[in-house]
Design a protein around this motif. Sequence first.
Motif, PDB file in Angstrom:
ATOM      1  N   ARG A   1     -85.363 -95.826  21.829  1.00 38.35           N
ATOM      2  CA  ARG A   1     -83.923 -96.534  19.979  1.00 38.35           C
ATOM      3  C   ARG A   1     -83.430 -97.156  20.911  1.00 38.35           C
ATOM      4  O   ARG A   1     -82.920 -97.877  19.814  1.00 38.35           O
ATOM      5  CB  ARG A   1     -83.897 -94.923  19.971  1.00 38.35           C
ATOM      6  CG  ARG A   1     -84.583 -94.246  19.506  1.00 38.35           C
ATOM      7  CD  ARG A   1     -84.713 -93.163  18.822  1.00 38.35           C
ATOM      8  NE  ARG A   1     -85.496 -92.391  18.512  1.00 38.35           N
ATOM      9  CZ  ARG A   1     -85.743 -90.898  18.685  1.00 38.35           C
ATOM     10  NH1 ARG A   1     -84.725 -89.816  19.442  1.00 38.35           N
ATOM     11  NH2 ARG A   1     -87.364 -90.447  18.549  1.00 38.35           N
ATOM     12  N   GLN A   2     -82.581 -97.555  21.753  1.00 36.47           N
ATOM     13  CA  GLN A   2     -81.284 -98.495  22.016  1.00 36.47           C
ATOM     14  C   GLN A   2     -82.055 -99.505  22.306  1.00 36.47           C
ATOM     15  O   GLN A   2     -81.039-100.280  22.114  1.00 36.47           O
ATOM     16  CB  GLN A   2     -81.257 -97.860  23.400  1.00 36.47           C
ATOM     17  CG  GLN A   2     -79.593 -96.581  23.839  1.00 36.47           C
ATOM     18  CD  GLN A   2     -79.320 -96.283  24.705  1.00 36.47           C
ATOM     19  OE1 GLN A   2     -80.056 -96.574  25.641  1.00 36.47           O
ATOM     20  NE2 GLN A   2     -78.342 -95.180  24.486  1.00 36.47           N
TER      21      GLN A   2
ATOM     22  N   MET B   1     -81.245 -99.967  14.175  1.00 34.56           N
ATOM     23  CA  MET B   1     -81.422 -99.877  12.574  1.00 34.56           C
ATOM     24  C   MET B   1     -80.814 -99.732  11.619  1.00 34.56           C
ATOM     25  O   MET B   1     -80.034 -98.916  11.825  1.00 34.56           O
ATOM     26  CB  MET B   1     -82.333 -98.028  12.845  1.00 34.56           C
ATOM     27  CG  MET B   1     -82.992 -97.297  11.452  1.00 34.56           C
ATOM     28  SD  MET B   1     -84.277 -98.212  11.004  1.00 34.56           S
ATOM     29  CE  MET B   1     -85.130 -98.126  12.544  1.00 34.56           C
TER      30      MET B   1
ATOM     31  N   PHE C   1     -69.781 -95.539  19.390  1.00 37.91           N
ATOM     32  CA  PHE C   1     -70.532 -95.022  19.738  1.00 37.91           C
ATOM     33  C   PHE C   1     -71.867 -95.257  20.763  1.00 37.91           C
ATOM     34  O   PHE C   1     -71.980 -94.429  21.534  1.00 37.91           O
ATOM     35  CB  PHE C   1     -71.392 -94.085  18.074  1.00 37.91           C
ATOM     36  CG  PHE C   1     -71.671 -92.590  18.650  1.00 37.91           C
ATOM     37  CD1 PHE C   1     -71.668 -91.651  18.304  1.00 37.91           C
ATOM     38  CD2 PHE C   1     -73.284 -93.423  18.935  1.00 37.91           C
ATOM     39  CE1 PHE C   1     -71.841 -90.645  18.654  1.00 37.91           C
ATOM     40  CE2 PHE C   1     -73.753 -91.482  19.632  1.00 37.91           C
ATOM     41  CZ  PHE C   1     -73.518 -90.505  19.197  1.00 37.91           C
ATOM     42  N   ALA C   2     -72.535 -95.600  20.762  1.00 36.18           N
ATOM     43  CA  ALA C   2     -73.919 -96.220  21.385  1.00 36.18           C
ATOM     44  C   ALA C   2     -73.285 -96.618  22.488  1.00 36.18           C
ATOM     45  O   ALA C   2     -74.121 -96.494  23.221  1.00 36.18           O
ATOM     46  CB  ALA C   2     -74.231 -97.120  20.277  1.00 36.18           C
TER      47      ALA C   2
ATOM     48  N   THR D   1     -72.489 -93.937  24.745  1.00 36.51           N
ATOM     49  CA  THR D   1     -73.583 -92.843  25.594  1.00 36.51           C
ATOM     50  C   THR D   1     -74.707 -93.770  26.402  1.00 36.51           C
ATOM     51  O   THR D   1     -75.073 -93.241  26.551  1.00 36.51           O
ATOM     52  CB  THR D   1     -74.288 -92.485  23.987  1.00 36.51           C
ATOM     53  OG1 THR D   1     -75.487 -93.957  23.664  1.00 36.51           O
ATOM     54  CG2 THR D   1     -74.052 -91.681  22.859  1.00 36.51           C
TER      55      THR D   1
ATOM     56  N   ARG E   1     -73.270-101.623  13.716  1.00 32.61           N
ATOM     57  CA  ARG E   1     -73.643-100.135  14.769  1.00 32.61           C
ATOM     58  C   ARG E   1     -75.310-100.262  15.364  1.00 32.61           C
ATOM     59  O   ARG E   1     -75.369-100.219  16.336  1.00 32.61           O
ATOM     60  CB  ARG E   1     -73.154 -98.722  13.902  1.00 32.61           C
ATOM     61  CG  ARG E   1     -73.431 -97.623  14.606  1.00 32.61           C
ATOM     62  CD  ARG E   1     -72.578 -96.338  13.790  1.00 32.61           C
ATOM     63  NE  ARG E   1     -73.990 -96.498  12.347  1.00 32.61           N
ATOM     64  CZ  ARG E   1     -74.222 -95.814  11.855  1.00 32.61           C
ATOM     65  NH1 ARG E   1     -72.973 -95.115  11.497  1.00 32.61           N
ATOM     66  NH2 ARG E   1     -75.105 -95.653  10.999  1.00 32.61           N
ATOM     67  N   ALA E   2     -75.851-100.808  14.162  1.00 32.49           N
ATOM     68  CA  ALA E   2     -76.896-101.299  14.630  1.00 32.49           C
ATOM     69  C   ALA E   2     -77.186-102.244  15.493  1.00 32.49           C
ATOM     70  O   ALA E   2     -77.947-102.607  16.487  1.00 32.49           O
ATOM     71  CB  ALA E   2     -77.812-101.742  13.872  1.00 32.49           C
TER      72      ALA E   2
ATOM     73  N   SER F   1     -74.647-102.751  17.983  1.00 32.03           N
ATOM     74  CA  SER F   1     -73.609-102.738  19.682  1.00 32.03           C
ATOM     75  C   SER F   1     -74.692-101.783  20.276  1.00 32.03           C
ATOM     76  O   SER F   1     -73.694-102.095  21.413  1.00 32.03           O
ATOM     77  CB  SER F   1     -72.900-100.962  18.747  1.00 32.03           C
ATOM     78  OG  SER F   1     -73.374 -99.662  18.798  1.00 32.03           O
ATOM     79  N   HIS F   2     -75.448-101.776  19.742  1.00 29.63           N
ATOM     80  CA  HIS F   2     -76.390-101.602  21.231  1.00 29.63           C
ATOM     81  C   HIS F   2     -77.234-102.517  21.955  1.00 29.63           C
ATOM     82  O   HIS F   2     -77.965-102.677  22.927  1.00 29.63           O
ATOM     83  CB  HIS F   2     -76.883-100.305  21.683  1.00 29.63           C
ATOM     84  CG  HIS F   2     -78.311 -99.938  20.204  1.00 29.63           C
ATOM     85  ND1 HIS F   2     -79.020 -99.851  20.470  1.00 29.63           N
ATOM     86  CD2 HIS F   2     -77.349 -99.697  19.149  1.00 29.63           C
ATOM     87  CE1 HIS F   2     -79.190-100.313  18.741  1.00 29.63           C
ATOM     88  NE2 HIS F   2     -78.063 -99.828  18.157  1.00 29.63           N
TER      89      HIS F   2
END
Lengths: 264, 261
Positions: B93-94, B98, B116-117, B120, B169-170, B172-173
Amino acid sequence: MNALTTRPELRKKIVLLSITVIIEGVAFIFFWSVLRKTAATHMQASSASRTSDALPNLLSDLNLILPMSLLAILLGIVCAFYLEEWLSSTSWIRRFIESQVAFLTGIPSLLYGLLAVIIFFGYAGVFKATRTTFQHNTALFYTEMLIFILMVIPVAIKATQEALRSVETPIRESTYALGANRWQVLTQQVIPRAFPQMLAGGCRAMSQAFAAAALLTGIHIWSHTTGLRGLPDRFMLFLGGALLLSNASSFLTEIYVPASTQQN
Amino acid sequence: MQTDSQNGSQNTPVIEITDLKVRYGDSPALNGISFDVHQNEILGIIGPAQSGKTTLLKVINRTLEFTPDTTVEGTVKLDGVDIDTIGDVYGLRQRIGMVLPLPVGLPLSIYDNVAFAPRTMGIRAKSELNEIVERCLQQAALWDEVKDRLNSLGTKLSGGQQQRLTIARALSHQPEILCLDEFSIAVDPVTTMRIEEVLKTLQAEMTILLVTNLVQQAKRLANRTAFFLNGDLIEIDTTDVIFSENPANQATYDYVNGTFG
Ligand SMILES: Nc1ncnc2c1ncn2[C@@H]1O[C@H](COP(=O)(O)OP(=O)(O)OP(=O)(O)O)[C@@H](O)[C@H]1O
Ligand SMILES: [Mg+2]
């Protein structure tokens, strides 16, 4: 708009309901028989015992309630997390526990109080003549234990489940979509969001526990001052009626699918 | 107009979908679709409501697993590896960014939403996080509006701002694949244009799946466009062909010209 569940779904729910009714029926007959014995034992015993020390004794026993309710609520929360976050919604364990929880939380807490009285006197009454503090305490302990299992834990389970469900799927999905694992989603999103509701549910469970304890204390005192002249059979009839009705109500709420969970 | 050179000329497939069938309970959502997504292309996915576009994206990042009672058949390969065999689903998922149609602001500060991502993933250094947050917010055309209040709640932003926050956010990873599901629903036209420009530049770094209800958006951005209808892939071709006078299927023509149904 609400809609009736599908046929096969209804069949499963009827199976679960029948199991509940059978368990209930057996328990009901058992309590009735205990009650009749209690009434008889107690009538002989009550004149003999003077109970000036009953109230402080019982009040000091109330300190059992606090740690026990915390334990019960914790157990309820753990159980709810297991049901909601680990088991799939179609799992039979989950369905069975949920239907029992729905039934048990549907019963008015007054009935639990009376149940406690019945068991308490059923146990303590037998040892009336030679009663020691130890026996008194164990009687209270077991009674409370049963009440917690039947009342506080289900309330805690239900409240926690509702709190967990209030965290919308999109929030979980978008957190998972960021690559978070289950633990991170739980600790960083679900629990912070659900916490106020979980706390409220815990308080609700506690308050019911205290109410039952208060009733127990009250009836205990009352029985020693007036003598418990045995609860008449008519009372049991009303009790049975209340049980059946609460059962019917939890069943009826279950066969309707709330609009929010309906598929579009 | 897009040229072929922009979509990584050699057309290496990053996602290979073979005979993908999805059912919710008994009702089918995708009826056996097969197609490839090429490296560094923007693939437009269009189709009327209920045609299975969102479902497709959820299969790709395996978040469909959270919807109970779903059945998925067929294979989806990412870089040649069947995603069902990937043990580290979180790692999978990273690799995929999405953006959902309705902005879901996590109940965190603007900064924490974007951080956040990366957190994690184990990034702890403040300077590195700062840099990621600024870069992603810039890319999502949100930085100027929020740079002075990064610590206020993300959920207090306007709908359009929240949507851009989810885009940040999408990103960010640093995903290899960016999936956007009707990202412009809550965003005003001017900002939409700015984000579209960003998407064109991001194309150099990643592959983009753009689900959109605005056929013109697909026409503007996509190298290729896929037309979905009732769970079937009706047609997939270069955007020029799909929007030409003679796509392979009449329904495609009707849909992109607004004479459908
Ligand atoms: N959670 C769900 N439970 C049951 N059925 C669902 C669910 N999500 C989608 N569906 C069904 O699957 C089919 C495809 O839905 P999907 O959301 O993928 O369509 P879509 O192309 O994204 O539509 P839209 O343009 O409206 O977003 C629809 O028939 C829909 O009713
Ligand atoms: Mg959709």
